[in-house]
Design a protein around this motif. Structure first.
Motif, PDB file in Angstrom:
ATOM      1  N   GLN A 376     -13.447  -2.933  -3.300  1.00  0.00           N
ATOM      2  CA  GLN A 376     -12.217  -3.621  -2.934  1.00  0.00           C
ATOM      3  C   GLN A 376     -12.021  -3.590  -1.423  1.00  0.00           C
ATOM      4  O   GLN A 376     -12.285  -2.567  -0.788  1.00  0.00           O
ATOM      5  CB  GLN A 376     -10.992  -2.947  -3.584  1.00  0.00           C
ATOM      6  CG  GLN A 376     -10.937  -3.077  -5.071  1.00  0.00           C
ATOM      7  CD  GLN A 376      -9.650  -2.514  -5.663  1.00  0.00           C
ATOM      8  OE1 GLN A 376      -9.194  -3.005  -6.676  1.00  0.00           O
ATOM      9  NE2 GLN A 376      -9.063  -1.500  -5.062  1.00  0.00           N
ATOM     10  N   ALA A 377     -11.518  -4.683  -0.866  1.00  0.00           N
ATOM     11  CA  ALA A 377     -11.111  -4.662   0.535  1.00  0.00           C
ATOM     12  C   ALA A 377      -9.919  -3.719   0.670  1.00  0.00           C
ATOM     13  O   ALA A 377      -8.927  -3.851  -0.038  1.00  0.00           O
ATOM     14  CB  ALA A 377     -10.747  -6.060   1.004  1.00  0.00           C
ATOM     15  N   VAL A 392      -2.478  -8.088  10.146  1.00  0.00           N
ATOM     16  CA  VAL A 392      -3.107  -6.865   9.640  1.00  0.00           C
ATOM     17  C   VAL A 392      -2.834  -6.773   8.141  1.00  0.00           C
ATOM     18  O   VAL A 392      -1.674  -6.715   7.725  1.00  0.00           O
ATOM     19  CB  VAL A 392      -2.546  -5.623  10.360  1.00  0.00           C
ATOM     20  CG1 VAL A 392      -3.135  -4.352   9.759  1.00  0.00           C
ATOM     21  CG2 VAL A 392      -2.817  -5.699  11.854  1.00  0.00           C
ATOM     22  N   ALA A 393      -3.887  -6.780   7.343  1.00  0.00           N
ATOM     23  CA  ALA A 393      -3.746  -6.682   5.892  1.00  0.00           C
ATOM     24  C   ALA A 393      -4.088  -5.269   5.438  1.00  0.00           C
ATOM     25  O   ALA A 393      -5.104  -4.706   5.860  1.00  0.00           O
ATOM     26  CB  ALA A 393      -4.663  -7.689   5.196  1.00  0.00           C
ATOM     27  N   GLU A 394      -3.235  -4.714   4.584  1.00  0.00           N
ATOM     28  CA  GLU A 394      -3.480  -3.410   3.978  1.00  0.00           C
ATOM     29  C   GLU A 394      -3.330  -3.534   2.467  1.00  0.00           C
ATOM     30  O   GLU A 394      -2.336  -4.080   1.984  1.00  0.00           O
ATOM     31  CB  GLU A 394      -2.498  -2.361   4.489  1.00  0.00           C
ATOM     32  CG  GLU A 394      -2.860  -1.765   5.828  1.00  0.00           C
ATOM     33  CD  GLU A 394      -2.133  -0.452   6.069  1.00  0.00           C
ATOM     34  OE1 GLU A 394      -2.812   0.523   6.454  1.00  0.00           O
ATOM     35  OE2 GLU A 394      -0.911  -0.396   5.885  1.00  0.00           O
ATOM     36  N   ALA A 395      -4.308  -3.036   1.739  1.00  0.00           N
ATOM     37  CA  ALA A 395      -4.234  -2.999   0.280  1.00  0.00           C
ATOM     38  C   ALA A 395      -3.932  -1.579  -0.159  1.00  0.00           C
ATOM     39  O   ALA A 395      -4.617  -0.634   0.256  1.00  0.00           O
ATOM     40  CB  ALA A 395      -5.551  -3.464  -0.330  1.00  0.00           C
ATOM     41  N   HIS A 396      -2.914  -1.429  -0.974  1.00  0.00           N
ATOM     42  CA  HIS A 396      -2.522  -0.107  -1.467  1.00  0.00           C
ATOM     43  C   HIS A 396      -3.135   0.073  -2.853  1.00  0.00           C
ATOM     44  O   HIS A 396      -2.582  -0.367  -3.865  1.00  0.00           O
ATOM     45  CB  HIS A 396      -1.004   0.015  -1.460  1.00  0.00           C
ATOM     46  CG  HIS A 396      -0.433  -0.106  -0.078  1.00  0.00           C
ATOM     47  ND1 HIS A 396      -0.377   0.957   0.787  1.00  0.00           N
ATOM     48  CD2 HIS A 396       0.045  -1.181   0.604  1.00  0.00           C
ATOM     49  CE1 HIS A 396       0.139   0.556   1.946  1.00  0.00           C
ATOM     50  NE2 HIS A 396       0.404  -0.738   1.851  1.00  0.00           N
ATOM     51  N   ALA A 397      -4.302   0.706  -2.874  1.00  0.00           N
ATOM     52  CA  ALA A 397      -5.145   0.753  -4.068  1.00  0.00           C
ATOM     53  C   ALA A 397      -4.560   1.642  -5.156  1.00  0.00           C
ATOM     54  O   ALA A 397      -3.903   2.652  -4.890  1.00  0.00           O
ATOM     55  CB  ALA A 397      -6.540   1.238  -3.695  1.00  0.00           C
ATOM     56  N   PRO A 406     -10.114  -0.512 -11.248  1.00  0.00           N
ATOM     57  CA  PRO A 406      -9.476  -0.406  -9.927  1.00  0.00           C
ATOM     58  C   PRO A 406      -8.777  -1.718  -9.569  1.00  0.00           C
ATOM     59  O   PRO A 406      -9.282  -2.800  -9.870  1.00  0.00           O
ATOM     60  CB  PRO A 406     -10.651  -0.128  -8.989  1.00  0.00           C
ATOM     61  CG  PRO A 406     -11.843  -0.721  -9.674  1.00  0.00           C
ATOM     62  CD  PRO A 406     -11.565  -0.680 -11.160  1.00  0.00           C
ATOM     63  N   TRP A 407      -7.620  -1.619  -8.932  1.00  0.00           N
ATOM     64  CA  TRP A 407      -6.908  -2.815  -8.481  1.00  0.00           C
ATOM     65  C   TRP A 407      -5.980  -2.373  -7.352  1.00  0.00           C
ATOM     66  O   TRP A 407      -6.169  -1.317  -6.758  1.00  0.00           O
ATOM     67  CB  TRP A 407      -6.135  -3.464  -9.643  1.00  0.00           C
ATOM     68  CG  TRP A 407      -5.931  -4.958  -9.467  1.00  0.00           C
ATOM     69  CD1 TRP A 407      -5.373  -5.574  -8.399  1.00  0.00           C
ATOM     70  CD2 TRP A 407      -6.306  -6.001 -10.371  1.00  0.00           C
ATOM     71  NE1 TRP A 407      -5.367  -6.942  -8.578  1.00  0.00           N
ATOM     72  CE2 TRP A 407      -5.932  -7.227  -9.777  1.00  0.00           C
ATOM     73  CE3 TRP A 407      -6.890  -6.020 -11.625  1.00  0.00           C
ATOM     74  CZ2 TRP A 407      -6.131  -8.467 -10.391  1.00  0.00           C
ATOM     75  CZ3 TRP A 407      -7.086  -7.244 -12.246  1.00  0.00           C
ATOM     76  CH2 TRP A 407      -6.727  -8.447 -11.630  1.00  0.00           C
ATOM     77  N   TYR A 408      -4.973  -3.204  -7.079  1.00  0.00           N
ATOM     78  CA  TYR A 408      -4.004  -2.903  -6.033  1.00  0.00           C
ATOM     79  C   TYR A 408      -2.622  -2.717  -6.641  1.00  0.00           C
ATOM     80  O   TYR A 408      -2.236  -3.442  -7.556  1.00  0.00           O
ATOM     81  CB  TYR A 408      -3.915  -4.034  -5.009  1.00  0.00           C
ATOM     82  CG  TYR A 408      -5.213  -4.408  -4.335  1.00  0.00           C
ATOM     83  CD1 TYR A 408      -6.061  -3.435  -3.816  1.00  0.00           C
ATOM     84  CD2 TYR A 408      -5.587  -5.743  -4.182  1.00  0.00           C
ATOM     85  CE1 TYR A 408      -7.243  -3.774  -3.176  1.00  0.00           C
ATOM     86  CE2 TYR A 408      -6.759  -6.092  -3.539  1.00  0.00           C
ATOM     87  CZ  TYR A 408      -7.589  -5.119  -3.042  1.00  0.00           C
ATOM     88  OH  TYR A 408      -8.751  -5.455  -2.408  1.00  0.00           O
ATOM     89  N   SER A 409      -1.863  -1.789  -6.085  1.00  0.00           N
ATOM     90  CA  SER A 409      -0.450  -1.695  -6.406  1.00  0.00           C
ATOM     91  C   SER A 409       0.334  -2.742  -5.626  1.00  0.00           C
ATOM     92  O   SER A 409       1.289  -3.335  -6.133  1.00  0.00           O
ATOM     93  CB  SER A 409       0.070  -0.299  -6.067  1.00  0.00           C
ATOM     94  OG  SER A 409       1.475  -0.251  -6.162  1.00  0.00           O
ATOM     95  N   LEU A 410      -0.117  -2.996  -4.412  1.00  0.00           N
ATOM     96  CA  LEU A 410       0.592  -3.917  -3.529  1.00  0.00           C
ATOM     97  C   LEU A 410      -0.349  -4.347  -2.411  1.00  0.00           C
ATOM     98  O   LEU A 410      -1.151  -3.545  -1.924  1.00  0.00           O
ATOM     99  CB  LEU A 410       1.831  -3.212  -2.947  1.00  0.00           C
ATOM    100  CG  LEU A 410       2.816  -3.934  -2.047  1.00  0.00           C
ATOM    101  CD1 LEU A 410       4.180  -3.237  -2.117  1.00  0.00           C
ATOM    102  CD2 LEU A 410       2.352  -3.916  -0.585  1.00  0.00           C
TER     103      LEU A 410
END
Length: 456
Positions: A376-377, A392-397, A406-410
């Protein structure tokens, strides 16, 4: 002259052979044998780091690692842990070698409020047996075609578990395992600089063809997955539906997208749902290919693999996903409430995408940081045409341990220039968490089905 001509021909053949080698991506059986031995079944380094701050991968956490409530929301397997330390604008210089340029820029933009709480690292992720087997098969057989803009002989997930170049790493993000099929009810916020916001509500369906109940394995398809997104609120947007057929080879057969407009009661093709076309109801704060951190055809960029590095990325965000939270607890002025986040030290693949000469996109360069355990990014820095860091992108895994997904919460995308941001994927106040294993048929993902899906 003949000698020169012969040398030129020989050189051309050599260059072509190098290009072919870079496109033909399958690895040797001896290389593939590393999967499950020195490498995890999905291609990450199994060993921890020398300092012991990244542990060895030992199979991830158990499928019953914490409670799961009646709506599918997960308990926190690490609920008793406290931050090891917190990075702030006052001590950021001490940790900058483990931070992305985008994270460092966030400390400069929001010195009084932005912080990164760092916890003990847990390599929590594992995946089902069929995904493990598919990774081995893909390593031996999957190739890139069309100059790297499509795949052949790909199955299930994780196209290149032992990547040889930057584009293969990006394909791993695009083809990573996401549960096969899922329904989700999520929200999106685009706060003003003072923190005020309104929510957009989505019903999403995401299905790989082999998870359709009428799937026919004897009929090969160029479809990677189907995606349908219905807006349910606010009322001015409710009933609008987006349908996407994502293709494996988007040069041979470009992404197909349709929009149903509830006000007009019409279904129309939507070629703008790609590249830097505007994101749905995003107030101009994201592009179509910003969804899922990055998606779509990679043909407009040159991709450079810079190698691996250790950085602090947002991981195991069970608290941020808690149904005990309200959206107002999360959405704040400038950025989300960082006190609710959890960061850990992990190894990532660093890939730089540079816009090709003659191609057009609002992002001239992107720096990707891809988690080695999930593909995942985790973070992406976006630069404008002047070379300035823009978004700026942030993935909250989040890892759904009960389903091994696995995925993202937000997903958050911060605009450093405007001081605004977009937060997508929150479901804390919704009726249920992600519904993995949902049943659908191919007829549910046709343009003709959009009108019925859009009834308010």
């Amino acid at each position: 002259m003949k000698t020169n001509k012969s040398l030129m021909q020989t050189g051309a053949v050599f260059l072509l052979s190098l290009f072919a080698a870079s496109v033909m991506a399958a690895v040797s059986p001896s290389e593939a044998a590393k999967l499950g031995s020195t490498l995890t079944p999905f291609g990450a380094e199994k060993a921890g780091n020398a300092e012991g701050t990244i542990p060895e991968w030992t199979g991830g956490i158990a499928t019953n690692a914490a409670s799961v409530d009646s709506r599918g929301f997960l308990g926190n397997p690490f609920a008793g842990e406290k931050p090891l330390f917190t990075i702030t604008a006052q001590n950021v210089e001490q940790y900058k070698d483990k931070l992305t340029p985008g994270q460092q820029a966030m400390f400069k933009r929001y010195p009084d409020t932005y912080r990164i709480p760092v916890y003990t690292t847990h390599r929590s992720v594992n995946m089902p047996a069929d995904v493990v087997e598919a990774a081995k098969t893909n390593a031996l057989n999957t190739n890139m075609v069309q100059g790297g803009n499509g795949l052949e002989k790909f199955g299930v997930a994780n196209a290149f578990p032992i990547p040889q170049n930057g584009l293969e790493v990006i394909w791993n993000h695009i083809t990573r395992y996401r549960g096969g099929s899922v329904k989700r009810y999520v929200t999106q916020a685009t706060p003003q600089t003072n923190g005020s916001y309104s929510l957009v509500y989505f019903d999403d369906e995401f299905v790989f063809p082999n998870k359709l109940k009428d799937y026919d394995a004897s009929k090969p398809s160029n479809i990677l997955f189907y995606f349908k997104q219905k807006v349910t609120a606010p009322s001015r947007l409710a009933g609008n539906v987006l349908l996407v057929h994502e293709t494996l080879d988007q040069i041979k057969e470009p992404r197909m997208a349709w929009l149903y407009n509830a006000g007009q009661r019409r279904v129309r093709r939507a070629p703008q749902v790609s590249y830097d076309g505007p994101g749905t109801a995003a107030d101009g704060l994201r592009t179509s290919d910003n969804l899922d951190m990055y998606n779509g055809a990679p043909d407009r960029y040159d991709w450079k693999l810079n190698g691996k590095k250790e950085i602090y990325i947002s991981y195991n965000n069970y608290e941020l996903d808690s149904p005990k939270l309200k959206y107002a607890d999360i959405i704040k002025a400038g950025h989300i409430n960082q006190d609710l986040t959890r960061y850990e030290l992990h190894r990532v693949w660093h890939v730089t995408a540079t816009l090709k000469a003659g191609e057009r996109h609002i992002y001239a360069k992107r720096d990707f940081y891809i988690d080695e355990d999930t593909w995942q990014a985790a973070a992406i820095d976006h630069y404008d045409g002047r070379g300035n860091l823009w978004r700026v992108a942030e993935a909250h895994a989040l890892y759904y341990f009960n389903k091994q997904v696995p995925w993202y919460s937000l997903e958050a995308l911060y605009d450093l220039q405007s001081g605004r941001y977009l937060a997508l994927g929150m479901k804390n106040e919704e009726k249920q968490s992600y519904d993995f294993g949902s049943v659908a048929s191919s007829g549910d993902f046709t343009p003709a089905a959009l009108r019925q899906a859009g009834v308010r």
